[in-house]
Enzyme design. Structure first.
Site, PDB file in Angstrom:
ATOM      1  N   CYS A 192       0.811  -1.224   0.000  1.00  0.00           N
ATOM      2  CA  CYS A 192       0.000   0.000   0.000  1.00  0.00           C
ATOM      3  C   CYS A 192       0.839   1.266   0.000  1.00  0.00           C
ATOM      4  CB  CYS A 192      -0.966  -0.009   1.183  1.00  0.00           C
ATOM      5  SG  CYS A 192      -2.186  -1.332   1.044  1.00  0.00           S
ATOM      6  N   CYS A 212     -12.873   0.889   8.790  1.00  0.00           N
ATOM      7  CA  CYS A 212     -12.125   0.548   7.575  1.00  0.00           C
ATOM      8  C   CYS A 212     -12.180   1.688   6.576  1.00  0.00           C
ATOM      9  CB  CYS A 212     -12.723  -0.681   6.898  1.00  0.00           C
ATOM     10  SG  CYS A 212     -12.864  -2.113   7.950  1.00  0.00           S
ATOM     11  N   LYS A 230      -9.641   6.819   4.781  1.00  0.00           N
ATOM     12  CA  LYS A 230     -10.971   6.495   5.284  1.00  0.00           C
ATOM     13  C   LYS A 230     -12.069   7.002   4.347  1.00  0.00           C
ATOM     14  CE  LYS A 230     -14.156   5.121   8.032  1.00  0.00           C
ATOM     15  NZ  LYS A 230     -14.908   4.810   6.800  1.00  0.00           N
ATOM     16  N   HIS A 278      -9.083   4.696  -0.949  1.00  0.00           N
ATOM     17  CA  HIS A 278      -7.781   4.035  -0.988  1.00  0.00           C
ATOM     18  C   HIS A 278      -7.583   3.203  -2.245  1.00  0.00           C
ATOM     19  CE1 HIS A 278      -4.079   2.330   0.192  1.00  0.00           C
ATOM     20  NE2 HIS A 278      -4.494   1.348   0.953  1.00  0.00           N
TER      21      HIS A 278
END
Lengths: 400, 484
Positions: free
Chosen positions: A88, A213, A340, A344
């Site tokens: 990531c 998440c 958030k 992402h």
């Protein structure tokens, strides 16, 4: 003796696509969307770009490997294009490649573009995928929330924090980012949530619930970098330079040696310490005006505040509850909504964080603009708490 | 004079116990006669247990405190071996970290495999097999849904160490009869047993075939039937062991309980399981007659010796029975046994191919759970690696093999993951810190959701890590289980 990256490279232009469920877009379309904004902002022609870096992480669900997808999408003039992947943290790796190329003098103008098209898997969350043939034979069938949930257990164990207190602090992290996200037109998730909603959301991986998440999004972000001198020659008067770029990669110690207690991310501590040295920062909580950190999950952001030295060990959960990292707090975090709520798209995220810093530092952040920030930090984390890559970058207004 | 016998025993039952009432509740609409078998509970494999994993656990129990380099052979009896062509006893030997220069043998094709295999292994000892022969019987029973078999069967395994000299039970006599009496069968292409009428099985089968085998074994050791203190005959037909005993002249109080209420009939494993239970309770001098029925009958007579008093403590059958979690959810049983086509979502669709060359290269680590111990600094690590993980050491190629399967540990971090694919969601996994060093991010199984948290004590068990149903393969690895 290495002199570091400070003020050697300037950001000439940046661009970022709208993040979200971009059902009508190919990954290449997203690349073009980000690039179009970026090249216009840079004020140069495409053929000035001498080298490019493309970051994607789960390329098998969209463009496939190599530098070709970027070169073809932008019809780059047969220049070097390198595809990078570091979980990531890939986006920051593309930026690092371009920045180092310029700093080395190998080229004058370089492009970093990160892109991820995650919404063609047919289900929510990140794709279930192989972790490598040998790893697949003994690793758990881990998911990202499952791995970061370990951090909550480790944090509880190390600091004796009550399960409910920690869960409430985690909820507060998400409430804050949702509030910030409403003021960002490019964000994936643009609605406020209450602490109660977060606490009562379905459990994904104990103690991480749905609202702990980040969003899984499609998107692209990019930067064109050059030297401060060339930036000035090109007519830029106010610009942002790179103050520090550090990357730390686990060597297996956390996963295999009892020295690590599971309550923090070791690489972030190492990378941030080096970054502060490179940028000449002594007191990050006092000197940094804002941060964009890798809030893949609420607990990650909470722990990261300690790892970056912005909260004392074992105290971040209290600081979070006290609003230290809110938009109007001492060190605003995720002013753009963060992973958030901005979303992402993995390979793009590191560059998206830099995009927000860039806008804020140039006073172009619209209704979420902070009051005259000078220095900001981005933190881009890939992998799992016990085995990961962590990059810390510091950018700021150029005073040279 | 060779004196073969049993030197140690061990047992394993899956922790899950399906309540028979749950089976009856779900199926009585179609077959009201099932209610006749509705009392008690049956042992039930978790999704990650099979005949091989249970065999390994029973063998570990049997080998507790023993020197594993003494084991010269592993014989595994079962009719539900996961592999038709890949030696299942060989997987056990690898998982148990035994020497490579040993004999391995799978004994199968009849529920009598347990006693036939035992007789054969004792024969090998008598013929001079060195050290210990490890004999394991294990069964993960298969049955159609809504059948009496589903209610009567159970899953489990038992293991015996066989040798000469200091035996806890000496083989006194034995006899076998082979008759092609087909009370049930399972063809190579069929998944389930096909059974004939119970009354015929009882009258023409058990009552006519078992008594002469018993008589033969008694004759072999020159004993009267009245001298038998424990008579073990696995049979899920009611009262049959008692009827056989009466015919054979064995005292009625010698008839052992078949554990039908607490476990169910574990097929080829059951005679051995009952033998282990008898050994747990027996006093020196007692005579045990164990019989196994299936296309004939084996009968073996053992005489318990003084050495049984000094056998080291172990889980055994009583421990295995005590380690239980009642299961009321019949659908979980169906799902774990592949009897319903359950949707696990798209995350379940990933390819689970096992590269066999990778498995072979890493077999010590994956199957044997062998890590490394740095000979410079003493740090234990998993997996074994070229450079020591200790930041204050870092020595190169300094690690010796370090078996870790028997090392207890504690839960350092954990989660219950509802997102990732699991046949038994949520998936529990986390970091285990081993006593004396070494740690691993690993799956937990048989989790007690009420008490599980950081600090929980765990031990490792050999389990199925993943099933490749497309290719008929299964990956095995070790998982952490909360300690009893």
């Amino acid at each position: 003796m290495a002199t570091g990256i400070k003020d050697k490279v300037a950001i000439l232009g940046m661009g970022c696509s709208k993040f979200g469920e971009r059902w009508d877009m190919e990954a290449q379309d997203l690349m073009v969307e980000a690039f179009t904004e970026c090249i216009a902002d840079a004020g140069i022609e495409k053929d000035r770009i001498e080298a490019a870096w493309l970051s994607t992480a789960i390329e098998s669900v969209h463009v496939g490997s190599s530098g070709l997808p970027l070169s073809v999408a932008l019809r780059l003039p047969y220049i070097p294009v390198t595809r990078v992947e570091n979980f990531c943290a890939s986006g920051t790796e593309a930026f690092r490649g371009a920045v180092y190329a310029v700093a080395s003098g190998a080229c004058d103008v370089a492009l970093a573009l990160g892109c991820e098209k995650l919404k063609d898997t047919g289900y929510g969350g990140l794709p279930q995928r192989t972790r490598g043939v040998t790893n697949d034979m003994y690793w758990p069938n881990l998911s990202a929330p499952g791995m970061f949930a370990q951090l909550a257990a480790g944090y509880r164990g190390a600091h004796g924090v009550d399960k409910d207190d920690l869960k409430r602090a985690m909820a507060r992290v998400s409430v804050k980012s949702h509030a910030n996200g409403t003021r960002n037109p490019k964000a994936h998730l643009r609605r406020e949530v209450s602490e109660e909603q977060v606490l009562n959301a379905p459990m994904v991986a104990e103690p991480i619930g749905l609202y702990d998440c980040c969003g899984v999004s499609d998107g692209a972000a990019c930067a064109i970098v050059t030297t401060p001198d060339i930036a000035r020659e090109l007519g830029k008067t106010e610009f942002v330079t790179v103050k520090a770029m550090q990357l730390s990669v686990s060597n297996g110690e956390e996963a295999g040696h009892s020295g690590w207690d599971g309550s923090y991310v070791k690489t972030t501590r190492i990378a941030s310490k080096k970054a502060y040295e490179e940028a000449g920062i002594r007191n990050p909580r006092a000197e940094l005006d804002m941060t964009e950190v890798h809030d893949c999950f609420s607990i990650t952001e909470l722990v990261t505040m300690e790892d970056l030295g912005l909260a004392e060990e074992g105290r971040a959960w209290r600081d979070v509850l006290d609003g230290v990292f809110d938009a109007d707090g001492e060190v605003p975090c995720q002013i753009d909504g963060g992973l958030k709520c901005f979303g992402h798209p993995i390979g793009a995220s590191g560059l998206r964080m830099l995009y927000e810093m860039y806008l804020q530092l140039l006073g172009r952040a619209g209704e979420r603009q902070l009051d005259d920030p000078q220095l900001g930090l981005t933190h881009n984390l890939g992998g799992f708490p016990h085995m990961n890559v962590s990059s810390v970058s510091i950018v700021g207004r150029y005073e040279g | 004079m060779p004196n073969p016998g049993i030197t140690a025993f061990g047992a394993y039952l899956p922790r899950l116990r399906l309540q028979r009432s749950a089976i009856v509740r779900a199926n009585a609409w179609a077959n009201s006669a099932l209610a006749a078998h509705g009392r008690g509970e049956r042992s039930m494999c978790n999704w990650d247990e099979d005949a091989v994993t249970m065999a390994v656990e029973a063998a570990r129990d049997a080998l507790s405190g023993a020197d594993r380099s003494e084991v010269s052979a592993v014989h595994l009896a079962s009719t539900t071996l996961p592999f038709t062509d890949r030696q299942n006893s060989g997987i056990c030997a690898e998982a148990l970290n035994l020497e490579t220069e040993i004999g391995t043998l799978d004994v199968t094709s009849s529920l009598r495999a347990g006693t036939t295999g035992l007789a054969n292994a004792l024969g090998a000892v008598r013929a001079g097999a060195p050290g210990q022969v490890l004999f394991i019987a294990s069964e993960h029973r298969r049955s159609r849904t809504g059948t009496p078999q589903e209610l009567l069967y159970g899953d489990g395994a038992a293991a015996l160490c066989l040798g000469q000299g200091d035996v806890i039970a000496r083989l006194a006599g034995r006899h076998s009869i082979s008759v092609d009496f087909v009370d049930h069968y399972r063809g190579q292409q069929s998944e389930f047993d096909y059974d004939w009428e119970e009354r015929w099985v009882r009258d023409e089968g058990y009552l006519k075939i078992v008594p002469p085998a018993v008589a033969g074994a008694l004759r072999d050791c020159g004993l009267d039937a009245g001298a038998i203190d424990r008579f073990l005959l696995p049979c899920s037909l009611r009262r049959v062991p008692e009827m056989v005993a009466r015919q054979a002249g064995i005292r009625p109080e010698a008839v052992a309980d078949g554990m039908q209420q607490v476990c169910g009939d574990t097929g080829a494993a059951h005679a051995v399981l009952m033998l282990c239970r008898a050994l747990e309770e027996a006093e020196p001098g007692e005579r045990i007659l164990v019989a196994g029925f299936g296309q004939g009958c084996d009968a073996l007579v053992f005489e318990v010796t003084e050495a049984i008093r000094s056998l080291s403590p172990r889980r055994g059958v009583s421990g295995a029975l005590a380690r239980r979690a009642p299961e009321e959810n019949y659908d979980r049983f169906l799902t774990f046994n592949g009897l319903v086509d359950k949707d696990f979502g798209k995350r379940a669709e990933v390819d689970r191919q096992t590269p066999l060359s990778t498995l072979y290269r890493n077999r010590r680590m994956l199957t044997g759970f062998v890590g490394g111990r740095c000979e410079r600094c003493g740090t234990v690590q998993f997996p074994k690696s070229h450079y020591c993980v200790n930041p204050n050491c870092g020595a190169f190629d300094s690690q010796a093999d370090h078996p870790m399967a028997d090392t207890p540990g504690a839960v350092k971090t954990w989660t219950a993951d509802s997102l990732t694919f699991s046949i038994d969601p949520p998936a529990y996994f986390g970091m285990v810190q081993f006593e004396g060093g070494g740690r691993l991010m690993v799956d937990f199984t048989d989790v007690d959701r009420e008490t599980f948290d950081i600090g929980a004590r765990v031990g490792m068990q050999f389990r199925v890590r993943e099933v490749d149903s497309e290719r008929g393969f299964r990956k095995y690895f070790w998982k952490a289980v909360q300690s009893d």
